[in-house]
Design a protein around this motif. Structure first.
Motif, PDB file in Angstrom:
ATOM      1  N   VAL A  36      42.971  51.032  42.183  1.00 42.19           N
ATOM      2  CA  VAL A  36      43.942  51.874  41.491  1.00 42.19           C
ATOM      3  C   VAL A  36      43.446  52.209  40.094  1.00 42.19           C
ATOM      4  CG1 VAL A  36      46.345  52.015  40.721  1.00 42.19           C
ATOM      5  CG2 VAL A  36      45.782  50.768  42.821  1.00 42.19           C
ATOM      6  N   ARG A  37      43.481  53.514  39.771  1.00 41.07           N
ATOM      7  CA  ARG A  37      43.089  53.972  38.431  1.00 41.07           C
ATOM      8  C   ARG A  37      44.079  53.473  37.391  1.00 41.07           C
ATOM      9  NH1 ARG A  37      42.814  59.541  40.640  1.00 41.07           N
ATOM     10  NH2 ARG A  37      40.818  59.601  41.675  1.00 41.07           N
ATOM     11  N   GLN A  38      43.551  53.114  36.238  1.00 43.66           N
ATOM     12  CA  GLN A  38      44.377  52.668  35.118  1.00 43.66           C
ATOM     13  C   GLN A  38      44.500  53.784  34.089  1.00 43.66           C
ATOM     14  OE1 GLN A  38      45.932  49.379  35.041  1.00 43.66           O
ATOM     15  NE2 GLN A  38      45.482  50.112  37.095  1.00 43.66           N
ATOM     16  N   PRO A  39      45.630  53.874  33.405  1.00 42.77           N
ATOM     17  CA  PRO A  39      45.838  54.951  32.424  1.00 42.77           C
ATOM     18  C   PRO A  39      44.766  55.005  31.339  1.00 42.77           C
ATOM     19  CG  PRO A  39      47.890  53.772  32.832  1.00 42.77           C
ATOM     20  CD  PRO A  39      46.811  53.018  33.543  1.00 42.77           C
ATOM     21  N   GLY A  40      44.293  53.851  30.893  1.00 42.25           N
ATOM     22  CA  GLY A  40      43.285  53.817  29.836  1.00 42.25           C
ATOM     23  C   GLY A  40      41.863  53.958  30.340  1.00 42.25           C
ATOM     24  N   GLY A  41      41.697  54.130  31.638  1.00 44.27           N
ATOM     25  CA  GLY A  41      40.374  54.231  32.243  1.00 44.27           C
ATOM     26  C   GLY A  41      40.061  53.001  33.073  1.00 44.27           C
ATOM     27  N   GLY A  42      39.169  53.153  34.003  1.00 43.20           N
ATOM     28  CA  GLY A  42      38.780  52.059  34.877  1.00 43.20           C
ATOM     29  C   GLY A  42      39.719  51.923  36.065  1.00 43.20           C
ATOM     30  N   GLU A  43      39.421  50.957  36.906  1.00 45.88           N
ATOM     31  CA  GLU A  43      40.216  50.686  38.095  1.00 45.88           C
ATOM     32  C   GLU A  43      40.481  49.195  38.210  1.00 45.88           C
ATOM     33  OE1 GLU A  43      38.609  54.023  41.272  1.00 45.88           O
ATOM     34  OE2 GLU A  43      37.804  52.003  41.378  1.00 45.88           O
ATOM     35  N   ILE A  44      41.585  48.873  38.876  1.00 45.22           N
ATOM     36  CA  ILE A  44      41.854  47.482  39.228  1.00 45.22           C
ATOM     37  C   ILE A  44      42.161  47.424  40.722  1.00 45.22           C
ATOM     38  CG2 ILE A  44      42.691  46.807  36.945  1.00 45.22           C
ATOM     39  CD1 ILE A  44      45.540  46.871  38.138  1.00 45.22           C
ATOM     40  N   MET A  45      41.955  46.255  41.296  1.00 46.73           N
ATOM     41  CA  MET A  45      42.247  46.047  42.699  1.00 46.73           C
ATOM     42  C   MET A  45      43.678  45.528  42.818  1.00 46.73           C
ATOM     43  SD  MET A  45      40.067  43.761  45.467  1.00 46.73           S
ATOM     44  CE  MET A  45      39.207  43.055  44.116  1.00 46.73           C
ATOM     45  N   GLN A  46      44.455  46.146  43.705  1.00 41.14           N
ATOM     46  CA  GLN A  46      45.820  45.709  43.958  1.00 41.14           C
ATOM     47  C   GLN A  46      46.015  45.590  45.465  1.00 41.14           C
ATOM     48  OE1 GLN A  46      48.341  48.630  42.045  1.00 41.14           O
ATOM     49  NE2 GLN A  46      48.135  47.646  40.055  1.00 41.14           N
ATOM     50  N   PHE A  47      46.934  44.711  45.868  1.00 43.40           N
ATOM     51  CA  PHE A  47      47.208  44.481  47.279  1.00 43.40           C
ATOM     52  C   PHE A  47      48.637  44.890  47.595  1.00 43.40           C
ATOM     53  CE2 PHE A  47      43.834  41.678  46.029  1.00 43.40           C
ATOM     54  CZ  PHE A  47      42.934  41.785  47.078  1.00 43.40           C
ATOM     55  N   PHE A  48      48.825  45.495  48.770  1.00 45.53           N
ATOM     56  CA  PHE A  48      50.131  45.989  49.188  1.00 45.53           C
ATOM     57  C   PHE A  48      50.416  45.550  50.612  1.00 45.53           C
ATOM     58  CE2 PHE A  48      48.519  48.770  45.936  1.00 45.53           C
ATOM     59  CZ  PHE A  48      49.621  49.008  45.130  1.00 45.53           C
ATOM     60  N   ASP A  49      51.697  45.261  50.893  1.00 51.52           N
ATOM     61  CA  ASP A  49      52.118  44.943  52.249  1.00 51.52           C
ATOM     62  C   ASP A  49      52.030  46.234  53.072  1.00 51.52           C
ATOM     63  OD1 ASP A  49      54.379  44.938  54.395  1.00 51.52           O
ATOM     64  OD2 ASP A  49      54.021  42.822  53.918  1.00 51.52           O
ATOM     65  N   PRO A  50      51.377  46.222  54.237  1.00 48.31           N
ATOM     66  CA  PRO A  50      51.203  47.452  55.012  1.00 48.31           C
ATOM     67  C   PRO A  50      52.498  47.993  55.605  1.00 48.31           C
ATOM     68  CG  PRO A  50      50.360  45.582  56.231  1.00 48.31           C
ATOM     69  CD  PRO A  50      50.731  45.079  54.869  1.00 48.31           C
ATOM     70  N   ASN A  51      53.507  47.170  55.746  1.00 44.72           N
ATOM     71  CA  ASN A  51      54.772  47.626  56.333  1.00 44.72           C
ATOM     72  C   ASN A  51      55.713  48.205  55.277  1.00 44.72           C
ATOM     73  OD1 ASN A  51      54.132  46.779  59.028  1.00 44.72           O
ATOM     74  ND2 ASN A  51      54.448  44.695  58.329  1.00 44.72           N
ATOM     75  N   THR A  52      55.822  47.545  54.148  1.00 43.55           N
ATOM     76  CA  THR A  52      56.787  47.951  53.126  1.00 43.55           C
ATOM     77  C   THR A  52      56.143  48.670  51.939  1.00 43.55           C
ATOM     78  OG1 THR A  52      56.574  45.860  51.920  1.00 43.55           O
ATOM     79  CG2 THR A  52      58.238  45.969  53.681  1.00 43.55           C
ATOM     80  N   LEU A  53      54.842  48.559  51.799  1.00 40.39           N
ATOM     81  CA  LEU A  53      54.074  49.073  50.663  1.00 40.39           C
ATOM     82  C   LEU A  53      54.458  48.412  49.342  1.00 40.39           C
ATOM     83  CD1 LEU A  53      53.646  52.882  51.416  1.00 40.39           C
ATOM     84  CD2 LEU A  53      52.096  50.992  51.927  1.00 40.39           C
ATOM     85  N   GLU A  54      55.108  47.259  49.420  1.00 44.03           N
ATOM     86  CA  GLU A  54      55.394  46.506  48.202  1.00 44.03           C
ATOM     87  C   GLU A  54      54.111  45.823  47.750  1.00 44.03           C
ATOM     88  OE1 GLU A  54      58.657  43.793  48.554  1.00 44.03           O
ATOM     89  OE2 GLU A  54      59.924  45.277  49.519  1.00 44.03           O
TER      90      GLU A  54
END
Length: 101
Positions: free
Chosen positions: A80-98
């Motif tokens: 996921v792109r960050q507002p100030g630049g760069g990316e971070i890795m994030q994890f999401f539930d495939p059913n709820t997208l939480e």
């Protein structure tokens, strides 16, 4: 206490410290291949590249500025792109997208 004994104690304490657990999700309903429509009709098949693209579109639809998404440990792992630049890795539930922490 001698330096050697302190070093051994420190290593033992470090080894006993639990590692940070990786996110784990129950997974989506991709196992059967294809798209199921009520009545059990299946149209086409979906390969892993298609699933990654679909998950990327799903995340973007809810406002996640992801550059790529893939299945990992039952979750959707997104970069996921960050507002100030760069990316971070994030994890999401495939059913709820939480987001999973």
């Amino acid at each position: 206490m001698s330096k050697k004994l302190m070093s051994v104690f420190a290593l033992a304490l470090l080894a006993a410290t639990p590692a940070t657990a990786a996110p784990f999700c129950t997974g989506g309903d991709w196992g059967s291949g294809g798209i199921r429509i009520s009545g059990g009709i299946r149209i086409g098949t979906i390969d892993s590249d298609d699933r990654h693209e679909i998950n990327l579109m799903r995340l973007r639809r809810i406002g996640v500025d992801a550059t790529r998404a893939e299945e990992w440990n039952g979750c959707i792992r997104a970069f996921v792109r960050q507002p100030g630049g760069g990316e971070i890795m994030q994890f999401f539930d495939p059913n709820t997208l939480e987001q999973v922490y």
